[in-house]
Design an enzyme around this catalytic site. Structure first.
Site, PDB file in Angstrom:
ATOM      1  N   CYS A 180      62.077  70.588  49.892  1.00  0.00           N
ATOM      2  CA  CYS A 180      62.544  71.062  51.210  1.00  0.00           C
ATOM      3  C   CYS A 180      63.463  72.283  51.105  1.00  0.00           C
ATOM      4  O   CYS A 180      63.659  72.997  52.091  1.00  0.00           O
ATOM      5  CB  CYS A 180      63.250  69.941  51.957  1.00  0.00           C
ATOM      6  N   ASN A 191      59.814  66.847  59.783  1.00  0.00           N
ATOM      7  CA  ASN A 191      60.258  67.506  58.554  1.00  0.00           C
ATOM      8  C   ASN A 191      59.051  68.180  57.898  1.00  0.00           C
ATOM      9  O   ASN A 191      58.179  67.492  57.359  1.00  0.00           O
ATOM     10  CB  ASN A 191      60.879  66.455  57.626  1.00  0.00           C
ATOM     11  N   HIS A 201      67.596  73.156  57.616  1.00  0.00           N
ATOM     12  CA  HIS A 201      66.413  72.363  57.314  1.00  0.00           C
ATOM     13  C   HIS A 201      66.330  71.224  58.335  1.00  0.00           C
ATOM     14  O   HIS A 201      67.339  70.642  58.720  1.00  0.00           O
ATOM     15  CB  HIS A 201      66.517  71.795  55.898  1.00  0.00           C
TER      16      HIS A 201
HETATM   17  N1  COA Z   1      60.392  52.036  62.349  1.00  0.00           N
HETATM   18  C1  COA Z   1      61.115  50.921  62.537  1.00  0.00           C
HETATM   19  N2  COA Z   1      61.961  50.439  61.612  1.00  0.00           N
HETATM   20  C2  COA Z   1      62.054  51.106  60.461  1.00  0.00           C
HETATM   21  C3  COA Z   1      61.310  52.278  60.202  1.00  0.00           C
HETATM   22  C4  COA Z   1      60.453  52.719  61.195  1.00  0.00           C
HETATM   23  N3  COA Z   1      59.716  53.829  61.053  1.00  0.00           N
HETATM   24  N4  COA Z   1      61.631  52.733  58.968  1.00  0.00           N
HETATM   25  C5  COA Z   1      62.539  51.877  58.471  1.00  0.00           C
HETATM   26  N5  COA Z   1      62.798  50.904  59.363  1.00  0.00           N
HETATM   27  C6  COA Z   1      63.708  49.775  59.246  1.00  0.00           C
HETATM   28  C7  COA Z   1      64.009  49.386  57.825  1.00  0.00           C
HETATM   29  O1  COA Z   1      63.009  48.537  57.327  1.00  0.00           O
HETATM   30  C8  COA Z   1      65.338  48.713  57.959  1.00  0.00           C
HETATM   31  O2  COA Z   1      65.105  47.400  58.404  1.00  0.00           O
HETATM   32  P1  COA Z   1      66.012  46.169  57.835  1.00  0.00           P
HETATM   33  O3  COA Z   1      67.424  46.510  58.244  1.00  0.00           O
HETATM   34  O4  COA Z   1      65.432  44.999  58.542  1.00  0.00           O
HETATM   35  O5  COA Z   1      65.806  46.202  56.363  1.00  0.00           O
HETATM   36  C9  COA Z   1      66.027  49.448  59.095  1.00  0.00           C
HETATM   37  O6  COA Z   1      64.975  50.149  59.784  1.00  0.00           O
HETATM   38  C10 COA Z   1      67.082  50.430  58.630  1.00  0.00           C
HETATM   39  O7  COA Z   1      66.530  51.202  57.587  1.00  0.00           O
HETATM   40  P2  COA Z   1      67.319  52.398  56.957  1.00  0.00           P
HETATM   41  O8  COA Z   1      66.468  53.070  55.933  1.00  0.00           O
HETATM   42  O9  COA Z   1      68.690  51.927  56.520  1.00  0.00           O
HETATM   43  O10 COA Z   1      67.480  53.312  58.259  1.00  0.00           O
HETATM   44  P3  COA Z   1      68.302  54.635  58.449  1.00  0.00           P
HETATM   45  O11 COA Z   1      69.186  54.536  59.611  1.00  0.00           O
HETATM   46  O12 COA Z   1      68.879  55.139  57.163  1.00  0.00           O
HETATM   47  O13 COA Z   1      67.155  55.675  58.884  1.00  0.00           O
HETATM   48  C11 COA Z   1      65.845  57.409  57.866  1.00  0.00           C
HETATM   49  C12 COA Z   1      66.076  55.902  58.013  1.00  0.00           C
HETATM   50  C13 COA Z   1      64.723  57.635  56.860  1.00  0.00           C
HETATM   51  C14 COA Z   1      65.479  57.973  59.203  1.00  0.00           C
HETATM   52  C15 COA Z   1      67.158  58.062  57.371  1.00  0.00           C
HETATM   53  O14 COA Z   1      67.665  57.324  56.289  1.00  0.00           O
HETATM   54  C16 COA Z   1      66.968  59.466  56.940  1.00  0.00           C
HETATM   55  O15 COA Z   1      66.673  60.341  57.730  1.00  0.00           O
HETATM   56  N6  COA Z   1      67.201  59.740  55.636  1.00  0.00           N
HETATM   57  C17 COA Z   1      67.130  61.074  55.118  1.00  0.00           C
HETATM   58  C18 COA Z   1      65.710  61.465  55.045  1.00  0.00           C
HETATM   59  C19 COA Z   1      65.584  62.851  54.590  1.00  0.00           C
HETATM   60  O16 COA Z   1      66.335  63.680  54.977  1.00  0.00           O
HETATM   61  N7  COA Z   1      64.610  63.050  53.745  1.00  0.00           N
HETATM   62  C20 COA Z   1      64.192  64.294  53.313  1.00  0.00           C
HETATM   63  C21 COA Z   1      65.277  65.066  52.723  1.00  0.00           C
HETATM   64  S1  COA Z   1      64.664  66.636  52.708  1.00  0.00           S
END
Ligand code: COA
Length: 322
Positions: free
Chosen positions: A113, A279, A249
């Site tokens: 990214c 993204n 980004h």
């Molecule tokens: N829909 C519904 N629930 C979902 C889901 C989806 N698409 N994806 C994950 N979950 C659930 C998980 O299973 C978890 O459930 P649990 O609590 O029962 O285990 C819950 O949601 C929380 O998951 P978590 O990963 O802690 O959520 P979060 O608030 O961190 O959000 C992201 C997840 C991926 C959106 C967030 O972590 C994020 O944006 N991370 C950075 C990603 C990024 O920038 N990546 C590229 C870098 S360039």
């Protein structure tokens, strides 16, 4: 002294739009969850016959037109991509052929990214030292090809697209500075676990996809981007208030908001496309830049802070007078 200046921007998005409602029909998720946790409403996805070089070519031609340059003026092509058409030749070489250019340096950069910010930093150095005068710098991705569409933790996040700039030698800046970093210690938190040299013998039958520990990536990304804002301002002896536009980004609206808060900047001064593009990895910063330029928000003379964070981990920024 020679500087590098952006003289034209361009972008391209595939026609097909995949909404959150479409994804609800594919995995156990909801429009509300995706919007609240990421800010994403929809993303663009390539057609089966489209490749990264198709998007790159359209974005490149668009940037050339905006810069009022012909393909014959280009003496350097850098494509930032994580999703090249082939293992080799580079997508930059394939693009060079499509544009009908022969002989100039052309290569890909892989910083996921952060790829476009890396590519801009490298092209800036080529131009400053006199090795190039007119560069095409492109971020282009077909992330949909390396996504597991049954994995709800990643498939809601990514989209396809390309953005490009023409970067030319100039007496005035231009790119004031670029700051490129990486720490491979974090490789396991965000990766595609296999590549050409680590594939098992039967890999022909096996596809590998993006794997991510999202919440850990989120935490490191937010802190790291805060630090790079400070680094960029200090290197240029500037204050937060000197920045007209943040062009970040586009991974998650909550990460973008955290960086804007760090800059004490209203979201009105942040170019946001994550809601419509998701993204798009290396394409996201130049796509956002082109959007801001074309809708008239970013004007000549404005001070822009470009920043990105991605797999590696890699991260970087560039301070640019548009
Ligand atoms: N829909 C519904 N629930 C979902 C889901 C989806 N698409 N994806 C994950 N979950 C659930 C998980 O299973 C978890 O459930 P649990 O609590 O029962 O285990 C819950 O949601 C929380 O998951 P978590 O990963 O802690 O959520 P979060 O608030 O961190 O959000 C992201 C997840 C991926 C959106 C967030 O972590 C994020 O944006 N991370 C950075 C990603 C990024 O920038 N990546 C590229 C870098 S360039």
């Amino acid at each position: 002294m020679t500087f590098a200046r952006i003289t034209g921007t361009g972008s391209d998005l595939p026609e097909k739009v995949l909404t959150n409602a479409d994804i609800e029909a594919m995995v156990d998720t909801s429009d509300q969850w995706i919007r609240e946790r990421t800010g994403i409403r929809q993303r663009h996805i390539v057609a089966p016959e489209e490749a990264t070089s198709d998007l790159a070519e359209r974005a490149a031609r668009c940037a050339l037109e905006a810069a009022d340059r012909r393909v014959g003026d280009i003496d350097l092509i850098i494509v930032a991509t994580t999703t090249p058409d082939r293992v080799f030749p580079s997508t930059a070489c394939l693009l060079q052929q499509r544009l009908g250019i022969h002989g100039c340096a052309a290569f890909d950069i892989q910083a996921v990214c952060t790829g476009f910010v890396y590519a801009l930093g490298v092209a800036d150095k080529f131009i400053r030292c006199g090795s190039a005068r007119c560069a095409l710098v492109i971020g282009a991705e077909t992330m949909s090809r390396i996504i597991d569409w049954t994995d709800r933790s990643t498939c809601v996040l990514f989209g396809d697209g390309a953005g490009a700039v023409v970067l030319e030698a100039s007496d005035e800046p231009g790119v004031h500075s670029s700051h490129l970093h990486a720490d491979g210690h974090y490789a396991h938190l965000l990766h595609v676990p296999r590549g050409s040299s680590t594939a098992p013998d039967d890999v022909g039958a096996v596809r590998t996809f993006v794997e991510m520990k999202g919440n850990e990536v989120f935490r490191v990304a937010t802190n790291t981007l805060g630090r790079i804002v400070d680094e960029t301002l200090a290197a240029n002896n500037l204050n937060k208030s000197d920045i007209d536009w943040l062009v970040p980004h586009q991974a998650n609206i909550r990460i973008i908001e955290a960086t804007a808060r760090k800059l004490k900047m209203s979201l009105d001064n942040v170019i946001i496309t994550v809601d419509r593009h998701g993204n798009t990895s290396a394409a996201s910063v130049p796509l956002a830049l082109d959007q801001g330029v074309r809708d008239g928000r970013i004007k000549r003379g404005d001070m822009l802070l470009l920043e990105a964070f991605g797999g590696g981990f890699t991260w970087g920024s560039a301070l640019v007078t548009y």
